[in-house]
Design a protein around this motif. Structure first.
Motif, PDB file in Angstrom:
ATOM      1  N   ASP A  32       0.817  -1.218   0.000  1.00  0.00           N
ATOM      2  CA  ASP A  32       0.000   0.000   0.000  1.00  0.00           C
ATOM      3  C   ASP A  32       0.853   1.271   0.000  1.00  0.00           C
ATOM      4  O   ASP A  32       2.034   1.266   0.397  1.00  0.00           O
ATOM      5  CB  ASP A  32      -0.992   0.024   1.156  1.00  0.00           C
ATOM      6  N   THR A  68      -3.699  -3.537  -1.435  1.00  0.00           N
ATOM      7  CA  THR A  68      -4.793  -4.330  -0.880  1.00  0.00           C
ATOM      8  C   THR A  68      -6.135  -3.946  -1.492  1.00  0.00           C
ATOM      9  O   THR A  68      -6.994  -4.804  -1.705  1.00  0.00           O
ATOM     10  CB  THR A  68      -4.874  -4.163   0.649  1.00  0.00           C
ATOM     11  N   PRO A 132      -3.266 -12.908  -2.884  1.00  0.00           N
ATOM     12  CA  PRO A 132      -4.384 -12.095  -2.387  1.00  0.00           C
ATOM     13  C   PRO A 132      -5.518 -12.984  -1.895  1.00  0.00           C
ATOM     14  O   PRO A 132      -5.829 -14.004  -2.523  1.00  0.00           O
ATOM     15  CB  PRO A 132      -4.803 -11.283  -3.615  1.00  0.00           C
ATOM     16  N   CYS A 143      -8.633  -7.018  -0.804  1.00  0.00           N
ATOM     17  CA  CYS A 143      -7.897  -8.242  -0.496  1.00  0.00           C
ATOM     18  C   CYS A 143      -7.024  -8.086   0.736  1.00  0.00           C
ATOM     19  O   CYS A 143      -6.501  -7.000   1.001  1.00  0.00           O
ATOM     20  CB  CYS A 143      -6.981  -8.625  -1.662  1.00  0.00           C
ATOM     21  N   ALA A 144      -6.867  -9.182   1.451  1.00  0.00           N
ATOM     22  CA  ALA A 144      -5.729  -9.327   2.353  1.00  0.00           C
ATOM     23  C   ALA A 144      -4.573  -9.845   1.500  1.00  0.00           C
ATOM     24  O   ALA A 144      -4.778 -10.396   0.415  1.00  0.00           O
ATOM     25  CB  ALA A 144      -6.051 -10.302   3.468  1.00  0.00           C
ATOM     26  N   ILE A 145      -3.353  -9.643   1.978  1.00  0.00           N
ATOM     27  CA  ILE A 145      -2.179 -10.081   1.222  1.00  0.00           C
ATOM     28  C   ILE A 145      -1.339 -11.002   2.102  1.00  0.00           C
ATOM     29  O   ILE A 145      -0.893 -10.602   3.187  1.00  0.00           O
ATOM     30  CB  ILE A 145      -1.318  -8.889   0.757  1.00  0.00           C
ATOM     31  N   GLY A 158      -5.294  -5.818   5.331  1.00  0.00           N
ATOM     32  CA  GLY A 158      -5.965  -4.743   4.622  1.00  0.00           C
ATOM     33  C   GLY A 158      -7.182  -4.294   5.408  1.00  0.00           C
ATOM     34  O   GLY A 158      -7.366  -4.651   6.579  1.00  0.00           O
TER      35      GLY A 158
END
Length: 548
Positions: A32, A68, A132, A143-145, A158
């Motif tokens: 990010d 994210t 993701p 998304c979470a990463i 995220g």
């Protein structure tokens, strides 16, 4: 020995300008790159972004920037930093389209190398393997990463919530989080924005009932303001408008662009062709129109603020209009929002505002959702981010019963480097870090000194002192001229200051008067001392010595 470094450059101990660096084996990825909005004291500043000195110094190590989702506080800094860093950017299709729009708006002329991420599909970025994981949020394709390292998975949540009845039917991938927990999560960087709210956050779908109540009661036009990126909210407004036989016009450049993107990607659907252009609004009766407008945060140039001030080129406020605030104030924006609301009331509108009205829900999970993510992933270390110190404090309360103590919960500040090794974790000092204040109309950043001067000017006014000297002859020409703006003074106080400066000049030596710059410094110091000690005033003082 494997060693993982985590450095937040923004978003730790604050809400906004999210940016975190993950480093292993001499290679970095950045997760990010967001902005935040200025406080009232930052006069003339439009946005605030992270200081990227650390990234510029290590540019050759950066394998890519991973996004994210497409909210401003996660991608908003990119138009200002990408041209210099020139590294690949990874994000979902919608996120990258929103980024492209921002780059075009900024007119950078720069076209980044981009790679589309899809949930459940792993991608290699440098030596890192990332994946993701789909989460529900107020913006689609969030998304979470997950990042695989030599010590285990580092998971960036995220912005997320666990919405079990999402508008698009796509649930957060709870099963995948559980699988990651089984595989081994060494560190979880988790959203904690709504940790103070107990229980579970309401579903986005519940907003429809609030909208329907407003539509049933409204006799005139309905103006709905929300974040321009909240496509699910916009879809619900369109659906309910069709149900009540209203046409929908979108007013505000950023929302118009987002709606076009949403329609193009199939995220938005126009049920029964309810959309019309803003210049068609007057062709319909008031009870047949819904307006979706920008300006939910009181932005002075946004559509709603202009409408409230009666200076929008297409839309004027009508007696009997209903204005719906379908957004929560970002901290710091309350004053501007209430000013707009007051103007709307004065213009004859009814305003629907507040949590109890049921026209807004948060895109961030409440306490039980945060606990669920921890239960699923079972991390060795938890790093609460996207929250202020009070949020981090409350986060301790909700995970302590789950067996997490101070040795497992890492409280980070921007610029702090956390080193995780096989045997544990420790802080390893700080990296260059701070904030960059941006005036989008200027060609460069706004120095902190300029902000201090603007603040002094706004609070205390300005005193301008002009003195003419002949440096060749070492003489003062005439008397000091003093003018003041925005400074309340009693009769004679400026004359007293003038006498102080005249005395200072009369005591100056011939050598002193041959140095205009030195005279300027002496007079400036004398004026400041007099104003502060004698009058207890702290205006901006501008002294000019003219050499004739």
């Amino acid at each position: 020995m494997s060693q993982v470094s985590i450095v937040p450059l923004g978003g730790a101990g604050e809400i906004g300008k999210n940016m975190t660096v993950l480093q292993e084996g001499g290679e970095m990825i950045v997760v990010d790159a967001g902005l935040s909005f200025p406080t009232e004291e930052m006069h003339g500043v439009d946005i605030v972004i992270p200081d990227t000195t650390f990234l510029r110094e290590n540019k050759e190590k950066i394998a890519g920037i991973i996004l994210t989702h497409g909210h401003e506080d996660h991608i908003g800094a990119l138009p200002y930093i990408l041209p210099e860093l020139d590294v690949p950017v990874y994000g979902t299709e919608l996120t990258l389209m929103l980024l492209t729009r921002k780059l075009v708006d900024r007119a950078t002329g720069y076209s980044p190398k981009t790679h589309v991420l899809e949930p459940k599909k792993k991608v290699r970025v440098g030596h890192f393997e990332i994946e993701p994981i789909h989460v529900t949020h107020s913006l689609p394709q969030s998304c979470a990463i997950a990042v695989w390292t030599g010590l285990g998975i580092v998971l960036f949540s995220g912005d997320f919530k666990f919405d079990f009845t999402p508008i698009d039917g796509r649930l957060s991938d709870i099963a995948r989080f559980g699988e990651l927990g089984d595989e081994g999560v060494v560190a979880l960087l988790t959203d904690c924005t709504n940790v103070e709210f107990r229980g579970w956050s309401p579903s986005e779908r519940t907003v429809r009932a609030g909208f329907e109540r407003v539509f049933r009661e409204a006799t005139g036009r309905i103006l709905i303001t929300t974040f321009a990126s909240n496509l699910h909210r916009i879809q619900q407004a369109m659906d309910v408008s069709r149900e009540f036989r209203r046409k929908v016009a979108v007013v505000g450049r950023s929302m118009e662009q987002t709606v076009r993107i949403g329609l193009h990607m199939g995220i938005l659907h126009d049920p029964g062709e309810v959309l019309i252009s803003a210049d068609e609004v007057d062709d319909y009766k008031d009870r047949e129109v819904t307006l979706l407008v920008t300006g939910s945060q009181g932005e002075p140039m946004a559509a709603l603020s202009r409408i409230a001030m009666d200076n929008h080129r297409l839309v004027t406020l009508h007696e009997g209009d209903t204005v719906v605030y379908s957004a929560r104030p970002i901290p710091g924006n309350e004053s501007a929002i209430y000013q707009t609301i007051n103007r709307l009331y004065r213009g004859g509108a009814k305003v629907v505002f507040g949590q109890e009205e049921g026209v807004h829900v948060s895109g961030h999970g409440y306490a039980e959702e945060l606990r669920l993510l921890v239960n699923l992933t079972r991390p060795d270390y938890i790093i609460p981010v996207h929250g202020e110190p009070r949020h981090v404090y409350h986060y301790f309360d909700i995970v302590a019963p789950m067996g997490y103590g101070e040795e497992n919960i890492v409280v980070m500040e921007n610029g702090m480097e956390l080193l995780i090794e096989k045997g544990g974790a420790k802080f390893a000092g700080r990296v260059p870090c701070g904030r960059v204040l941006v005036d989008t109309a200027a060609v460069s950043d706004v120095p902190e000194e300029t902000i201090r001067d603007r603040s002094a000017l706004a609070r205390e006014g300005v005193v301008v002192i002009t003195v003419a000297i002949d440096s060749d002859a070492g003489q003062v020409i005439g008397e000091p001229e003093i003018s003041a703006r925005g400074l309340l003074t009693n009769d004679g106080e400026l004359n007293e200051l003038k006498d102080v400066l005249k005395k200072k000049l009369s005591n100056a030596s011939l050598a002193d008067l041959k140095d205009p710059k030195g005279v300027e410094l002496v007079l400036d110091d004398s004026a400041r001392h007099y104003l502060r000690k004698r009058l207890r005033k702290f205006p901006l003082v501008l002294t000019s010595v003219v050499d004739v």
